[in-house]
Design an enzyme around this catalytic site. Structure first.
Site, PDB file in Angstrom:
ATOM      1  CD1 TRP A 135      13.860  46.612 -42.937  1.00 53.67           C
ATOM      2  CD2 TRP A 135      15.035  48.422 -43.342  1.00 53.67           C
ATOM      3  NE1 TRP A 135      13.282  47.189 -44.173  1.00 53.67           N
ATOM      4  CE2 TRP A 135      14.096  48.077 -44.396  1.00 53.67           C
ATOM      5  CE3 TRP A 135      16.052  49.549 -43.368  1.00 53.67           C
ATOM      6  CZ2 TRP A 135      13.666  49.308 -45.193  1.00 53.67           C
ATOM      7  CZ3 TRP A 135      15.797  50.520 -44.585  1.00 53.67           C
ATOM      8  CH2 TRP A 135      14.471  50.184 -45.411  1.00 53.67           C
ATOM      9  CG  HIS A 136      19.499  50.670 -42.599  1.00 46.59           C
ATOM     10  ND1 HIS A 136      18.606  50.947 -41.516  1.00 46.59           N
ATOM     11  CD2 HIS A 136      19.084  51.826 -43.404  1.00 46.59           C
ATOM     12  CE1 HIS A 136      18.095  51.816 -41.363  1.00 46.59           C
ATOM     13  NE2 HIS A 136      18.296  52.560 -42.578  1.00 46.59           N
ATOM     14  N   GLY A 137      21.209  46.247 -43.450  1.00 44.18           N
ATOM     15  CA  GLY A 137      22.229  45.511 -44.018  1.00 44.18           C
ATOM     16  C   GLY A 137      22.591  44.312 -43.295  1.00 44.18           C
TER      17      GLY A 137
END
Lengths: 282, 323
Positions: A135-137
């Site tokens: 989700w963060h990258g």
């Protein structure tokens, strides 16, 4: 509304004055390509990024909370002094709390939550943090960062079940150091780069700052002032009151109004910057 | 919201706005970067910050520019030899990006009819740029970035408290000139310079997208006097040690051919002069003594070391590969 103005001004200072000042040290370490870092540089780089990220992100959240209060919208708290956590489980209850709640509600619980066998619960936790990393990258650095955080939470959960205890300050220190090391993965462009920095944190004892590092420190403020802001930010994050707490207990006083004005004026003067050019080959 | 709270809310905002206006007004009044008027004898010393304002409000018809090597040129020498009114617009460590902001601004203003430019290879080998474009235009709507700015405020306080310099000794780059200094600097940099990439294609792209276009699109009334600074012979040893000498020479050949195709450019090459072998005239590998700055201006005036099309086809540094 006054508390909204207050927390907005605190958020602005956290972002513009604190996070952006500390960022010069992190940017310097992460931008050196040709050679490795000394131990001092590697730790300065990782610690600077650890605190930059916190003050940057929580600063934005405070501003959002403040803006919400202007319109009578009460946004939830998103950070609660996360670097004071005693284990990874607690860290995720204090860091990006809204995301943690979202993942718990929409990923962890549908997977069975804590109602399944212990092995399955641990696997669920790992899966949630794998998703969190993704989700963060979309990159291996984020995925591995997520997996390591998952392992941290799994370890904390298993440790608790053993009944062993550890002095609070040691638990806090160990958690902080691990979180700090893992932020290197979060910030680095690739795994190789991250490994170079993490390795430099432990495999040499050189405590100097080289010219290669200092030459990457162009800044709005002299580096000594940035360093002072850095130390102040460490104290603020580890023992100071949070902006949210200050706002919850908000009472209108002359001191708070003055602080609001000072925060606004200081932040606005730091928004535009003329970077001082440092001649870096001498 | 309680009426009392509403009142305090607006008072707080009002005091904030009042303070901002007062401090911004102070910056405008002191005008440390000369954005609103000329202050002939009051420079704050931050080149990249104040040269944009100097370009707008001072009186001149010629400029000398380049990196720190060009900082040591003396406008009065240029004026006495050429009969111009010269200003020094050199910037320490000037990069292609700095030129890309400053030179179009100078050409738009249109005062400079003669431009002496010390052209350094490293200007195209670096990435960093510390120039603020809003100080290099005539747009009044972005002046808030100057007025509400910590650095400008600090400079304004310095200037108001008498901490400024006069033009006479402005921007001079001074360091001991001797063989030991040169030797020490060679030892420090024999394996290359941090943050400089001398890849030919990289430098060519930067040159083509910035300086090459600026010079080619400049008015014909503007004459460019461009020179290759006389770095010490040891600078070329560093290029050789680090395997970039071929790239540097190829780049030099390329820019030479480009510059010679412009009718309003006069090109001079002091890297072919015997000066570069004099070990006692350097502060470090690149920075020559002030004596050479005077010699450069004199040579340009006397049309010495001029590169003309036939000679440019020969590699001017071919004799320096094995110094």
């Amino acid at each position: 509304m006054l508390d909204g103005l207050f927390i907005f001004s605190l958020g602005l200072v956290k972002k513009v004055l604190i996070a952006d000042s500390i960022a010069v040290f992190a940017n310097a370490g992460f931008s050196i390509e040709t050679s490795g870092l000394t131990m001092a540089e590697a730790w300065l780089t990782s610690l600077a990024y650890t605190f930059q990220l916190y003050f940057d992100f929580s600063g934005y959240c405070d501003m959002a909370i403040g803006l919400g209060k202007f319109f009578n919208i009460h946004l939830p708290q998103n950070f609660n002094a996360p670097y004071r956590a005693h284990n990874f489980q607690e860290f995720w209850k204090r860091w990006h709390m809204t995301l943690n709640r979202f993942l718990t509600q929409y990923v962890y619980i549908p997977l069975g939550g804590s109602r399944r066998s212990e092995t399955r619960v641990l696997l669920n936790i790992m899966f949630v943090f794998f998703i969190s990393g993704f989700w963060h990258g979309a990159g291996w650095t984020f995925i591995i960062w997520g997996i390591f955080h998952g392992l941290g939470v799994v370890t904390a959960r298993t440790w608790k079940k053993t009944g062993w205890s550890m002095p609070n300050w040691i638990a806090m220190f160990v958690t902080f150091v691990c979180v700090n090391i893992l932020w290197v993965l979060f910030r680095a462009d690739n795994l190789q780069r991250a490994w170079l920095i993490i390795r430099s944190m432990f495999n040499n004892t050189n405590l100097t700052l080289t010219r290669a590092f200092t030459s990457h420190l162009p800044s709005i403020l002299p580096n000594k002032v940035n360093m002072m802001i850095f130390f102040a930010s460490v104290l603020l994050a580890l023992i100071g009151p949070t902006a949210y707490k200050l706002t919850q207990d908000y009472r209108n006083t002359l001191v708070r109004q003055t602080l609001t004005v000072i925060c606004f004026v200081t932040s606005i003067f730091f928004l535009s910057r003329i970077v001082t050019f440092l001649y870096f080959n001498f | 919201m309680q009426t009392n709270h509403k009142h305090i809310f607006y008072v707080t905002l009002g005091i904030t706005a009042g303070l901002l206006l007062a401090i911004g007004g102070f910056v405008a009044w002191v005008d440390p970067y000369q954005q609103f008027s000329a202050h002939s004898d009051r420079y704050c010393g931050n080149q990249r910050a104040e040269l944009g304002g100097v370009a707008m409000h001072h009186d001149y018809n010629a400029i000398v520019t380049g990196s720190s090597m060009a900082m040591n040129h003396y406008p009065e020498q240029i004026d006495s030899l050429f009969g111009w009114k010269t200003k020094n617009f050199s910037m320490m460590g000037a990069t292609f990006d700095d030129y890309n902001v400053m030179l179009p601004h100078l050409l738009n203003i249109g005062k400079a009819k003669n431009i002496i430019l010390g052209l350094d290879f490293f200007s195209f080998a670096r990435e960093r740029c510390a120039i603020s474009p809003y100080l290099y235009d005539t747009n009044i709507w972005n002046n808030y970035e100057y007025l509400f700015n910590y650095t400008a405020l600090a400079s304004a306080i310095d200037v108001a408290s008498g901490n400024f310099c006069k033009e006479k000794n402005l921007y001079h780059f001074c360091s001991p000139v001797n063989y030991q200094a040169l030797k020490d600097n060679y030892i420090a940099h024999k394996n290359g310079y941090e943050g400089e990439n001398f890849d030919f294609h990289l430098m060519k792209n930067k040159f083509d997208n910035t300086l090459n276009q600026i010079i080619k699109n400049s008015p014909s009334a503007v004459t460019w006097y461009i020179y290759y600074p006389p770095y010490s012979i040891y600078e070329f040893c560093v290029y050789k040690n680090t395997g970039v000498l071929e790239d540097v020479l190829k780049f030099k050949s390329y820019i030479t051919s480009q510059l010679l195709s412009c009718n309003n450019v006069r090109l001079y090459d002091f890297q072919c002069s015997p000066w570069i072998n004099n070990k006692n005239e350097y502060m470090d590998l690149r920075h020559h003594s002030h004596k050479y700055n005077r010699a450069i201006i004199q040579a340009i005036h006397d049309n010495q070391y001029r590169v003309t099309p036939p000679s440019s086809s020969n590699n001017p540094l071919s004799g320096l590969i094995n110094p």
